[in-house]
Design a protein around this motif. Structure first.
Motif, PDB file in Angstrom:
ATOM      1  N   ARG A 238       0.804  -1.223   0.000  1.00  0.00           N
ATOM      2  CA  ARG A 238       0.000   0.000   0.000  1.00  0.00           C
ATOM      3  C   ARG A 238       0.836   1.272   0.000  1.00  0.00           C
ATOM      4  O   ARG A 238       0.319   2.370   0.187  1.00  0.00           O
ATOM      5  CB  ARG A 238      -0.954  -0.017   1.203  1.00  0.00           C
ATOM      6  N   HIS A 239       2.140   1.089  -0.220  1.00  0.00           N
ATOM      7  CA  HIS A 239       3.020   2.247  -0.281  1.00  0.00           C
ATOM      8  C   HIS A 239       2.793   3.008  -1.588  1.00  0.00           C
ATOM      9  O   HIS A 239       2.150   2.511  -2.511  1.00  0.00           O
ATOM     10  CB  HIS A 239       4.480   1.800  -0.168  1.00  0.00           C
ATOM     11  N   THR A 240       3.353   4.205  -1.657  1.00  0.00           N
ATOM     12  CA  THR A 240       3.122   5.047  -2.827  1.00  0.00           C
ATOM     13  C   THR A 240       3.893   4.598  -4.058  1.00  0.00           C
ATOM     14  O   THR A 240       3.526   4.948  -5.182  1.00  0.00           O
ATOM     15  CB  THR A 240       3.505   6.509  -2.518  1.00  0.00           C
ATOM     16  N   GLU A 241       4.973   3.834  -3.874  1.00  0.00           N
ATOM     17  CA  GLU A 241       5.749   3.359  -5.019  1.00  0.00           C
ATOM     18  C   GLU A 241       6.260   1.946  -4.752  1.00  0.00           C
ATOM     19  O   GLU A 241       6.439   1.550  -3.600  1.00  0.00           O
ATOM     20  CB  GLU A 241       6.926   4.289  -5.314  1.00  0.00           C
ATOM     21  N   PRO A 242       6.483   1.169  -5.814  1.00  0.00           N
ATOM     22  CA  PRO A 242       6.950  -0.207  -5.639  1.00  0.00           C
ATOM     23  C   PRO A 242       8.450  -0.259  -5.373  1.00  0.00           C
ATOM     24  O   PRO A 242       9.265   0.086  -6.228  1.00  0.00           O
ATOM     25  CB  PRO A 242       6.597  -0.867  -6.975  1.00  0.00           C
ATOM     26  N   LEU A 243       8.820  -0.712  -4.191  1.00  0.00           N
ATOM     27  CA  LEU A 243      10.217  -0.843  -3.805  1.00  0.00           C
ATOM     28  C   LEU A 243      10.417  -2.225  -3.187  1.00  0.00           C
ATOM     29  O   LEU A 243       9.474  -2.866  -2.744  1.00  0.00           O
ATOM     30  CB  LEU A 243      10.606   0.227  -2.781  1.00  0.00           C
ATOM     31  N   ASP A 244      11.655  -2.663  -3.149  1.00  0.00           N
ATOM     32  CA  ASP A 244      11.991  -3.896  -2.449  1.00  0.00           C
ATOM     33  C   ASP A 244      12.449  -3.547  -1.039  1.00  0.00           C
ATOM     34  O   ASP A 244      13.070  -2.502  -0.824  1.00  0.00           O
ATOM     35  CB  ASP A 244      13.092  -4.659  -3.186  1.00  0.00           C
ATOM     36  N   TYR A 245      12.150  -4.428  -0.098  1.00  0.00           N
ATOM     37  CA  TYR A 245      12.447  -4.136   1.305  1.00  0.00           C
ATOM     38  C   TYR A 245      13.055  -5.338   2.012  1.00  0.00           C
ATOM     39  O   TYR A 245      12.520  -6.446   1.923  1.00  0.00           O
ATOM     40  CB  TYR A 245      11.164  -3.763   2.067  1.00  0.00           C
ATOM     41  N   VAL A 246      14.135  -5.108   2.717  1.00  0.00           N
ATOM     42  CA  VAL A 246      14.622  -6.082   3.689  1.00  0.00           C
ATOM     43  C   VAL A 246      13.748  -5.939   4.930  1.00  0.00           C
ATOM     44  O   VAL A 246      13.517  -4.827   5.419  1.00  0.00           O
ATOM     45  CB  VAL A 246      16.099  -5.812   4.040  1.00  0.00           C
ATOM     46  N   VAL A 247      13.244  -7.069   5.414  1.00  0.00           N
ATOM     47  CA  VAL A 247      12.410  -7.071   6.616  1.00  0.00           C
ATOM     48  C   VAL A 247      13.124  -7.944   7.647  1.00  0.00           C
ATOM     49  O   VAL A 247      13.219  -9.162   7.485  1.00  0.00           O
ATOM     50  CB  VAL A 247      11.001  -7.616   6.319  1.00  0.00           C
ATOM     51  N   ALA A 248      13.640  -7.307   8.695  1.00  0.00           N
ATOM     52  CA  ALA A 248      14.507  -8.001   9.642  1.00  0.00           C
ATOM     53  C   ALA A 248      14.568  -7.220  10.945  1.00  0.00           C
ATOM     54  O   ALA A 248      14.168  -6.063  11.016  1.00  0.00           O
ATOM     55  CB  ALA A 248      15.912  -8.145   9.056  1.00  0.00           C
ATOM     56  N   THR A 249      15.103  -7.866  11.986  1.00  0.00           N
ATOM     57  CA  THR A 249      15.240  -7.193  13.278  1.00  0.00           C
ATOM     58  C   THR A 249      16.577  -6.475  13.420  1.00  0.00           C
ATOM     59  O   THR A 249      16.720  -5.573  14.231  1.00  0.00           O
ATOM     60  CB  THR A 249      15.114  -8.194  14.443  1.00  0.00           C
TER      61      THR A 249
END
Length: 328
Positions: A238-249
C-alpha cells in the motif's frame, strides 16, 4: 458505491498466510485464499483452517494456465505470493520441484497480474515473499537491498530468480515488490522447522524428559515475529511506489541461543544435557551470517519489529506447553 478491495493470497493456510488473511479481513478486504489441492507435490499440511469469510481456491502453483485463470477470475487489487516450498533442507532433496514452485510459479503470477491490470484498466499490486536466503554468502553483514544476490542453496537460487523477475515486471509498469524476509517465527510454524522443533522439544522434555536431535548449533540467524513481517508486506503493498524491502530485526542469534532461551522458558538451565548433534540435520551448505538492515522499511513504511528475541521464543514455548497440557 465504494468497491470492496479484493486480495488474493497464495499459501493462505500456512504460517504467514494465516496471519495475513486475518489482517486483510480486519481491514475490510474480500479475501481469496489459494490452497494446494490435496496431495499436490511439494506441499505440506496447512497450520490452520481458513476463516469462513475467505473464499478458498484449490490450485497448483506450478500450473500456469490454472494460475492465470484464477487471477483473471478473482480480479484482485492486491496479490500476496506466500505459497511455495518453504524448507531450505528439503530444497536440497528436491531442487527441480523447488525451482518450479518457488521460481517459475512467480513468473506465472506476475504475468497474470499484468494481464489482469491491462484488461481491467485497474491497478493490480503484487507482493512477493522473498527470502534472506537469496544473499547466501553475503560479503557484508548486515545486508540491505543493495547486497549482491549470491544464493548457496536450491531454495535461495529459486527465490533469487523470482526476486529478479519482480524487478523485471516493474518494467511493465506493474506495482510489484519483493519483501526480503529474514527468519520469522510463531506458534503457527510447523514442527518441521528447527525453531518449532526446538520449542516443542523443550516443552516435551520439561514434561517427560528425553533428548532433542539438532544439526549445526553455531548457525546464526536474524529471527523475528511472523505477524510483524506480515504487517511489513501489507505496508509494502500500500506504499506510494513499488520498492523492495529487507524485513529483519537487525539482531543475529545462534541456534544454540534459541535452544538456551527455549529451555530457560521451561526452567531448564543445563540444556546441553538434553541436546545431541545428528549429522542428518546438517545442511550441505549454510549461508554466512544473515542479519538484515531494515532501514528502508523503517524509513519508507514506518515499520519496526515489535517483539524481542526472548519474547518470541517464550511465546512459542508457552504455546507448545499449553498444547501438551490440553492433550493431557
Amino acid at each position: 458505491m465504494t468497491r470492496t478491495p479484493v486480495a488474493l493470497v497464495t499459501g493462505a493456510s500456512g504460517q504467514d498466510g494465516s496471519y495475513l488473511v486475518e489482517r486483510l479481513l480486519a481491514d475490510g478486504y474480500a479475501v481469496h485464499g489459494l490452497v494446494p489441492p490435496a496431495g499436490a507435490a511439494g506441499t505440506v499440511p496447512g497450520v490452520a483452517d481458513l476463516p469462513a469469510e475467505v473464499t478458498a481456491h484449490a490450485a497448483d502453483l506450478t500450473d500456469p494456465v490454472g494460475v492465470r485463470a484464477l487471477v483473471r477470475d478473482v480480479s484482485p487489487d492486491e496479490v500476496y505470493n506466500l505459497g511455495g516450498l518453504s524448507s531450505v533442507a528439503r530444497s536440497w532433496q528436491e531442487p527441480e520441484l523447488t525451482a518450479r514452485v518457488n521460481g517459475l510459479a512467480v513468473v506465472s503470477l506476475l504475468e497474470a497480474a499484468a494481464e489482469t491490470q491491462e484488461s481491467t484498466g485497474r491497478e493490480v499490486r503484487l507482493v512477493q515473499a522473498s527470502s534472506a536466503e537469496i544473499f547466501g554468502e553475503a560479503p557484508i553483514a548486515p545486508q540491505d537491498e543493495r547486497t549482491p544476490v549470491r544464493p548457496v542453496s536450491p531454495y535461495g537460487a529459486a527465490k533469487a530468480f523470482a526476486h529478479h523477475c519482480v524487478g523485471v515486471a516493474r518494467r511493465r509498469e506493474l506495482f510489484a515488490v519483493s519483501c526480503i524476509l529474514y527468519n520469522h517465527e510463531s506458534p503457527r510454524r510447523p514442527t518441521t522447522f528447527v525453531t518449532r522443533k526446538i520449542t516443542s522439544g523443550a516443552a516435551r522434555i520439561a514434561r517427560e524428559g528425553g533428548t532433542l536431535a539438532l544439526g549445526n548449533l553455531d548457525a546464526r540467524r536474524d529471527w523475528g515475529w511472523a505477524p510483524d513481517y506480515v504487517d511489513a508486506m501489507v505496508r509494502a503493498a500500500r506504499h506510494t511506489e513499488p520498492l523492495d524491502y529487507v524485513v529483519a530485526t537487525g539482531e543475529a542469534h545462534s541456534v544454540a541461543d534459541f535452544v538456551a532461551a527455549a529451555f530457560s522458558r521451561v526452567g531448564i538451565d543445563d540444556w546441553q544435557a538434553h541436546v545431541r548433534i545428528d549429522p542428518e540435520f546438517v545442511r550441505p551448505a549454510d549461508p554466512a551470517v544473515l542479519i538484515g538492515d531494515a532501514t528502508r522499511a523503517r524509513t519508507e513504511l514506518g515499520w519496526s519489529p515489535s517483539v524481542t528475541f526472548d519474547e518470541l521464543v517464550g511465546r512459542m514455548v508457552d504455546a507448545d506447553v499449553a498444547t501438551l497440557e490440553r492433550a493431557g
